[in-house]
Write an enzyme that holds these catalytic residues in place. Structure first.
Site, PDB file in Angstrom:
ATOM      1  N   TYR A   7       0.821  -1.220   0.000  1.00  0.00           N
ATOM      2  CA  TYR A   7       0.000   0.000   0.000  1.00  0.00           C
ATOM      3  C   TYR A   7       0.853   1.268   0.000  1.00  0.00           C
ATOM      4  CZ  TYR A   7      -3.731  -3.262   1.384  1.00  0.00           C
ATOM      5  OH  TYR A   7      -4.613  -4.305   1.445  1.00  0.00           O
TER       6      TYR A   7
ATOM      7  N   ASP B 168      -4.545  -6.908   6.366  1.00  0.00           N
ATOM      8  CA  ASP B 168      -5.793  -6.219   6.030  1.00  0.00           C
ATOM      9  C   ASP B 168      -6.879  -7.262   5.744  1.00  0.00           C
ATOM     10  OD1 ASP B 168      -7.629  -4.362   5.230  1.00  0.00           O
ATOM     11  OD2 ASP B 168      -6.625  -3.811   3.360  1.00  0.00           O
TER      12      ASP B 168
ATOM     13  N   ASP C 234     -10.010  -8.892   8.546  1.00  0.00           N
ATOM     14  CA  ASP C 234     -11.449  -8.827   8.261  1.00  0.00           C
ATOM     15  C   ASP C 234     -12.077 -10.216   8.300  1.00  0.00           C
ATOM     16  OD1 ASP C 234     -11.468  -6.134   8.080  1.00  0.00           O
ATOM     17  OD2 ASP C 234     -12.432  -6.046   6.109  1.00  0.00           O
TER      18      ASP C 234
ATOM     19  N   LYS D  24       4.388 -15.288   2.464  1.00  0.00           N
ATOM     20  CA  LYS D  24       4.276 -16.064   1.217  1.00  0.00           C
ATOM     21  C   LYS D  24       5.716 -16.331   0.762  1.00  0.00           C
ATOM     22  CE  LYS D  24       1.754 -17.817  -2.127  1.00  0.00           C
ATOM     23  NZ  LYS D  24       0.986 -19.064  -1.937  1.00  0.00           N
TER      24      LYS D  24
ATOM     25  N   ASP E  10      -1.993 -18.358   2.275  1.00  0.00           N
ATOM     26  CA  ASP E  10      -3.167 -19.074   1.750  1.00  0.00           C
ATOM     27  C   ASP E  10      -3.622 -20.124   2.763  1.00  0.00           C
ATOM     28  OD1 ASP E  10      -0.637 -20.009   1.131  1.00  0.00           O
ATOM     29  OD2 ASP E  10      -1.176 -20.867  -0.806  1.00  0.00           O
TER      30      ASP E  10
END
Ligand code: NAD
Length: 360
Positions: A146, A251, A255, A195, A227
């Site tokens: 970001y 992020d 959620d 990852k 994942d």
């Protein structure tokens, strides 16, 4: 102990829920003989109305001079509020990004706890919900995809977009230290999510996390690919204590984790800098649909106040007292509208706030 708390009640339900969080702080101060002083500040839509900007230098200065910041939520109805006709840098949310940056808040902590009393609201299978879970996601907040360089250009006649996922070792080290420190206040276990089978940034992440881990032999460390982490969150959330991860993975996973607890009105959060200083706020927004009706659930704000006691003031007993009072109030069957179920007693925002404060 004497402590200075900056209070940003904000917009929508913010003033209602923060008032209840302050009741809890006052009750904890009284019980444990502390003195908390509050300075109320404007940010978001109410600051736009008063000063024409969502965040003033004065608000930043007073926050910096305080020991911690307690915040409600900011923003209005994005479809109808005149605040959203302003340019992006003058909208309420610009205040939020501005204050995080000004205060150097790089570590975001989101505890996700399924209260046994609310397990029927959990969308997971009953046997998983009945087992309960109590985890904390620590998300890096100021680096990664970001914040890396981005551009859109035409390459060989094709419109092409590039985002950059960038971390340096210092950015990883400081969030790793926070994760291990927080794990020491919990169940002494960290799962780092990356990852590393694909990304260089994840391989550096893993290397630095391992280095920092050597300084915390009392905290168990495991690594998990992102994942797999997304699957494990719905298969067996009880296996997680502290999950630490980079900005975008955090992020998305935070959620997902908040969804499995069943109610946004129950979830606190904290954003910390390198010192003990932090900003504490509920995970939800300003809920303009129910603002001003004394209907909102203030528990996320009250639990944010408990985090403030725990992480900024090192007041473990006091934080436990606030969290236990929330549990006791739920045990006695009191519920706000959003978590109401059959056989329980429905109460307003201010009523449940008073009930919790009385039980501290
Ligand atoms: P929201 O979280 O405000 O509301 C979503 C739904 O959850 C609504 O039905 C609302 O009534 C309910 N809800 C939220 N908190 C609740 C509580 N404590 N008790 C009971 N019900 C609750 O999300 P939204 O509607 O997408 O956003 C509304 C405004 O909030 C927007 O302006 C958005 O930008 C802002 N927002 C602010 C923050 C923040 O201040 N950190 C975070 C998210 C959204």
């Amino acid at each position: 102990m004497e402590k200075k708390i900056a209070v940003i009640k904000g917009d929508g339900i913010g003033p209602e829920i923060v008032t209840e969080a302050m009741k809890a702080l006052d009750a904890a101060a009284k019980k444990f003989s502390h003195s908390f002083s509050y300075t109320q500040l404007l940010m978001g839509g109410c600051s736009i109305d008063a000063y024409g900007v969502p965040l003033t230098d004065e608000t930043i200065e007073v926050c910096k001079q305080s020991d911690a910041v307690l915040m409600g939520s900011i923003g209005g109805d994005t479809a109808t509020s005149p605040w959203y006709k302003l340019p992006a840098n003058l909208r309420p949310e610009a205040g939020l990004l501005g204050i995080r940056k000004a205060l150097g808040l790089f570590a975001n902590l989101r505890p996700c706890l399924l209260y046994p009393q609310l397990s029927s609201a959990c969308p997971l299978k009953k046997e998983i919900a009945d087992n309960g879970f109590d985890m904390l996601i620590m998300r890096e907040l100021t680096g990664g995809l970001y914040f890396g360089a981005r551009r859109t250009e035409t390459v060989d006649g094709l419109e092409t977009a590039v985002d950059t996922l960038i971390y340096n070792e210092n950015e990883i080290r400081r969030i790793a230290v926070k994760a291990f420190e927080v794990a020491r206040k919990r169940r002494h276990s960290v799962i780092s999510v990356d990852k590393a089978n694909v990304l260089d940034s994840s391989r550096l992440w893993r290397k630095i996390i391992n280095e920092v881990s050597a300084e915390y032999p009392d905290v168990e460390l495991k690594h998990m690919l992102v994942d797999n982490a997304a699957m494990q969150l719905v298969r067996d959330p009880a296996q997680f204590d502290v999950m630490v991860t980079e900005n975008m993975f955090g992020d998305i996973l935070s959620d997902e984790a908040s969804m499995i607890t069943g109610s946004i009105g129950m979830l606190p959060s904290a954003s910390l800098n390198e010192t003990k200083f932090g900003l504490y706020e509920p995970s939800g927004g300003s809920a303009p649909d129910i603002a001003g009706q004394d209907k909102a659930n203030p528990i996320a704000a009250i639990l944010s106040a408990a985090m403030l006691l725990r992480y900024s003031f090192d007041m473990t007993e006091e934080a436990d007292a606030v969290e236990n009072a929330v549990g006791k109030t739920l045990d006695e069957g009191y519920r706000t509208a959003d978590i109401m179920s059959e056989g329980c007693k429905r109460v307003s925002c201010s009523e449940i706030g008073t009930l919790i404060a009385e039980r501290i």
